[in-house]
Scaffold this motif. Structure first.
Motif, PDB file in Angstrom:
ATOM      1  N   MET A 118       0.830  -1.196   0.000  1.00  0.00           N
ATOM      2  CA  MET A 118       0.000   0.000   0.000  1.00  0.00           C
ATOM      3  C   MET A 118       0.867   1.249   0.000  1.00  0.00           C
ATOM      4  N   THR A 119       0.455   2.226  -0.779  1.00  0.00           N
ATOM      5  CA  THR A 119       1.138   3.511  -0.797  1.00  0.00           C
ATOM      6  C   THR A 119       0.404   4.450   0.151  1.00  0.00           C
ATOM      7  N   VAL A 120       0.935   4.583   1.370  1.00  0.00           N
ATOM      8  CA  VAL A 120       0.270   5.364   2.404  1.00  0.00           C
ATOM      9  C   VAL A 120       0.575   6.846   2.236  1.00  0.00           C
ATOM     10  N   GLY A 121      -0.407   7.675   2.539  1.00  0.00           N
ATOM     11  CA  GLY A 121      -0.232   9.112   2.433  1.00  0.00           C
ATOM     12  C   GLY A 121      -0.856   9.650   1.162  1.00  0.00           C
ATOM     13  N   LEU A 122      -0.613  10.918   0.895  1.00  0.00           N
ATOM     14  CA  LEU A 122      -1.176  11.567  -0.273  1.00  0.00           C
ATOM     15  C   LEU A 122      -0.222  11.410  -1.449  1.00  0.00           C
ATOM     16  N   ASN A 123      -0.687  10.712  -2.483  1.00  0.00           N
ATOM     17  CA  ASN A 123       0.144  10.418  -3.646  1.00  0.00           C
ATOM     18  C   ASN A 123      -0.201  11.355  -4.792  1.00  0.00           C
ATOM     19  N   LYS A 124       0.799  12.049  -5.300  1.00  0.00           N
ATOM     20  CA  LYS A 124       0.595  13.004  -6.381  1.00  0.00           C
ATOM     21  C   LYS A 124       0.622  12.275  -7.718  1.00  0.00           C
ATOM     22  N   ILE A 125      -0.460  12.386  -8.470  1.00  0.00           N
ATOM     23  CA  ILE A 125      -0.576  11.720  -9.765  1.00  0.00           C
ATOM     24  C   ILE A 125      -0.083  12.629 -10.889  1.00  0.00           C
ATOM     25  N   SER A 126      -0.398  13.887 -10.802  1.00  0.00           N
ATOM     26  CA  SER A 126      -0.040  14.847 -11.848  1.00  0.00           C
ATOM     27  C   SER A 126       1.456  15.134 -11.846  1.00  0.00           C
ATOM     28  N   ASP A 127       2.000  15.338 -13.039  1.00  0.00           N
ATOM     29  CA  ASP A 127       3.421  15.676 -13.181  1.00  0.00           C
ATOM     30  C   ASP A 127       3.635  17.186 -13.192  1.00  0.00           C
ATOM     31  N   ASP A 128       3.008  17.854 -14.140  1.00  0.00           N
ATOM     32  CA  ASP A 128       3.186  19.292 -14.287  1.00  0.00           C
ATOM     33  C   ASP A 128       2.110  20.034 -13.505  1.00  0.00           C
ATOM     34  N   THR A 129       2.485  20.598 -12.381  1.00  0.00           N
ATOM     35  CA  THR A 129       1.526  21.331 -11.547  1.00  0.00           C
ATOM     36  C   THR A 129       2.012  22.749 -11.269  1.00  0.00           C
ATOM     37  N   SER A 130       2.744  23.299 -12.232  1.00  0.00           N
ATOM     38  CA  SER A 130       3.282  24.649 -12.049  1.00  0.00           C
ATOM     39  C   SER A 130       2.182  25.706 -12.071  1.00  0.00           C
ATOM     40  N   ASP A 131       1.122  25.442 -12.819  1.00  0.00           N
ATOM     41  CA  ASP A 131       0.034  26.414 -12.912  1.00  0.00           C
ATOM     42  C   ASP A 131      -1.279  25.654 -13.074  1.00  0.00           C
ATOM     43  N   TYR A 132      -2.030  25.544 -12.001  1.00  0.00           N
ATOM     44  CA  TYR A 132      -3.279  24.803 -12.095  1.00  0.00           C
ATOM     45  C   TYR A 132      -4.372  25.495 -11.281  1.00  0.00           C
ATOM     46  N   GLN A 133      -5.634  25.106 -11.575  1.00  0.00           N
ATOM     47  CA  GLN A 133      -6.785  25.820 -11.028  1.00  0.00           C
ATOM     48  C   GLN A 133      -7.466  25.102  -9.873  1.00  0.00           C
ATOM     49  N   GLY A 134      -7.253  23.807  -9.738  1.00  0.00           N
ATOM     50  CA  GLY A 134      -7.948  23.079  -8.682  1.00  0.00           C
ATOM     51  C   GLY A 134      -7.324  21.727  -8.394  1.00  0.00           C
ATOM     52  N   ASP A 135      -7.648  21.185  -7.226  1.00  0.00           N
ATOM     53  CA  ASP A 135      -7.151  19.875  -6.801  1.00  0.00           C
ATOM     54  C   ASP A 135      -8.296  18.862  -6.785  1.00  0.00           C
ATOM     55  N   VAL A 136      -8.003  17.648  -7.256  1.00  0.00           N
ATOM     56  CA  VAL A 136      -8.953  16.535  -7.196  1.00  0.00           C
ATOM     57  C   VAL A 136      -8.299  15.425  -6.390  1.00  0.00           C
ATOM     58  N   VAL A 137      -8.929  15.040  -5.281  1.00  0.00           N
ATOM     59  CA  VAL A 137      -8.348  14.034  -4.389  1.00  0.00           C
ATOM     60  C   VAL A 137      -9.235  12.795  -4.361  1.00  0.00           C
ATOM     61  N   PHE A 138      -8.673  11.642  -4.721  1.00  0.00           N
ATOM     62  CA  PHE A 138      -9.365  10.358  -4.666  1.00  0.00           C
ATOM     63  C   PHE A 138      -9.149   9.740  -3.286  1.00  0.00           C
ATOM     64  N   VAL A 139     -10.232   9.200  -2.697  1.00  0.00           N
ATOM     65  CA  VAL A 139     -10.148   8.598  -1.359  1.00  0.00           C
ATOM     66  C   VAL A 139     -10.810   7.218  -1.387  1.00  0.00           C
ATOM     67  N   HIS A 140     -10.032   6.168  -1.208  1.00  0.00           N
ATOM     68  CA  HIS A 140     -10.540   4.791  -1.293  1.00  0.00           C
ATOM     69  C   HIS A 140     -11.292   4.388  -0.030  1.00  0.00           C
ATOM     70  N   GLY A 141     -11.832   3.182  -0.051  1.00  0.00           N
ATOM     71  CA  GLY A 141     -12.629   2.694   1.071  1.00  0.00           C
ATOM     72  C   GLY A 141     -12.006   1.522   1.793  1.00  0.00           C
ATOM     73  N   LEU A 142     -12.852   0.741   2.468  1.00  0.00           N
ATOM     74  CA  LEU A 142     -12.415  -0.394   3.284  1.00  0.00           C
ATOM     75  C   LEU A 142     -11.646  -1.399   2.436  1.00  0.00           C
ATOM     76  N   GLY A 143     -10.443  -1.748   2.893  1.00  0.00           N
ATOM     77  CA  GLY A 143      -9.616  -2.717   2.189  1.00  0.00           C
ATOM     78  C   GLY A 143      -9.030  -2.198   0.895  1.00  0.00           C
ATOM     79  N   GLY A 144      -9.127  -0.896   0.660  1.00  0.00           N
ATOM     80  CA  GLY A 144      -8.667  -0.314  -0.604  1.00  0.00           C
ATOM     81  C   GLY A 144      -7.217   0.119  -0.590  1.00  0.00           C
ATOM     82  N   ASP A 145      -6.842   0.756  -1.671  1.00  0.00           N
ATOM     83  CA  ASP A 145      -5.458   1.177  -1.883  1.00  0.00           C
ATOM     84  C   ASP A 145      -5.454   2.433  -2.745  1.00  0.00           C
ATOM     85  N   ALA A 146      -4.442   3.248  -2.582  1.00  0.00           N
ATOM     86  CA  ALA A 146      -4.368   4.520  -3.310  1.00  0.00           C
ATOM     87  C   ALA A 146      -4.312   4.336  -4.820  1.00  0.00           C
ATOM     88  N   VAL A 147      -3.813   3.203  -5.278  1.00  0.00           N
ATOM     89  CA  VAL A 147      -3.639   2.980  -6.715  1.00  0.00           C
ATOM     90  C   VAL A 147      -4.578   1.894  -7.245  1.00  0.00           C
TER      91      VAL A 147
END
Length: 255
Positions: free
Chosen positions: A1-30
């Motif tokens: 499991m990859t614990v913590g907040l995992n950054k998916i985007s590469d180029d984030t020098s100029d962006y307008q908003g954040d989208v955060v995925f949050v898994h459930g019971l027995g899940g995984d970040a990926v």
């Protein structure tokens, strides 16, 4: 499991908003979000969303949420939500419009996180709540799941606090749902809601009643999926993916 907040985007020098995925019971970040047809970390809507919506930064939270204690430890819902708040704050999230895509228990974590933020007295945490512009609930058991009660019955003391947090008709879930529905800010917050219609190993994990947040105007969309497949769109043509993409795009345009 990859614990913590995992950054998916590469180029984030100029962006307008954040989208955060949050898994459930027995899940995984990926793996929670990977297509079942081609299990590859890049063949996931985490990456499709990043590629298809210019100006967003996509993240995926990983945390301990096992059903049975022999597989790992878990935190109670309140503590997990506070930990999540601190994680978002540490990564500098909260200065831009913020969206959450949640599956199962993940939706409850986000709701509790927003409540903790509002009631914390911490201005930075309160800003995270204020910047939240939309939530996607995918098979989130707002009033609990019969599966949790069943697992607890089978597992006895081996089940974790995460399972107890999901028990059907639990009083703390009623309290959280009532708070959320009646709060001036969140009662009107844009939502997208999906619910499963197929059983998982003979059990409908989250039924339509529990998947319904009980907020006027937001009707759960029934899906030809079970509890596991519903958060794993096989392609960009899948209804869940197209619906979430449109939802985020529309809310960004309003800001």
């Amino acid at each position: 499991m990859t614990v913590g907040l995992n950054k998916i985007s590469d180029d984030t020098s100029d962006y307008q908003g954040d989208v955060v995925f949050v898994h459930g019971l027995g899940g995984d970040a990926v793996t929670t979000w990977e297509s079942q047809h081609n299990k590859n970390s890049q063949n996931s809507w985490l990456y499709w969303l990043d590629q298809d919506i210019p100006g967003i930064c996509v993240w995926s939270l990983g945390y301990e949420a096992e059903a049975f204690s022999w597989k790992g430890s878990t935190m109670p819902l309140y503590d997990r939500a506070t930990n999540f708040l601190a994680t978002l704050d540490a990564d500098g999230i909260g200065s831009r419009p913020l969206f959450f895509v949640t599956h199962s228990l993940g939706g409850l974590v986000v709701k509790q996180m927003l409540r903790n933020a509002i009631e914390s007295g911490n201005s930075e945490w309160q800003t995270i709540a204020e910047k939240t512009q939309g939530i996607v609930f995918i098979s989130t058991p707002h009033s609990g799941s019969d599966l949790a009660s069943w697992l607890k019955y089978l597992g006895g003391i081996l089940t974790t606090v995460s399972v107890s947090d999901l028990e059907a008709h639990a009083s703390h879930l009623r309290s959280l749902n009532n708070w959320y529905r009646n709060h001036d800010q969140f009662g009107d917050l844009p939502l997208k809601v999906y619910c499963e219609k197929k059983q998982t190993k003979g059990i409908l994990v989250v039924n339509e009643t529990s998947a319904d947040p009980g907020i006027r105007g937001f009707i759960p969309i029934p899906m030809d999926d079970d509890h596991i497949s519903i958060c794993k769109p096989p392609s960009r043509d899948a209804l869940v993916y197209k619906g979430v993409k449109k939802f985020v795009e529309e809310q960004l345009l309003k800001k």
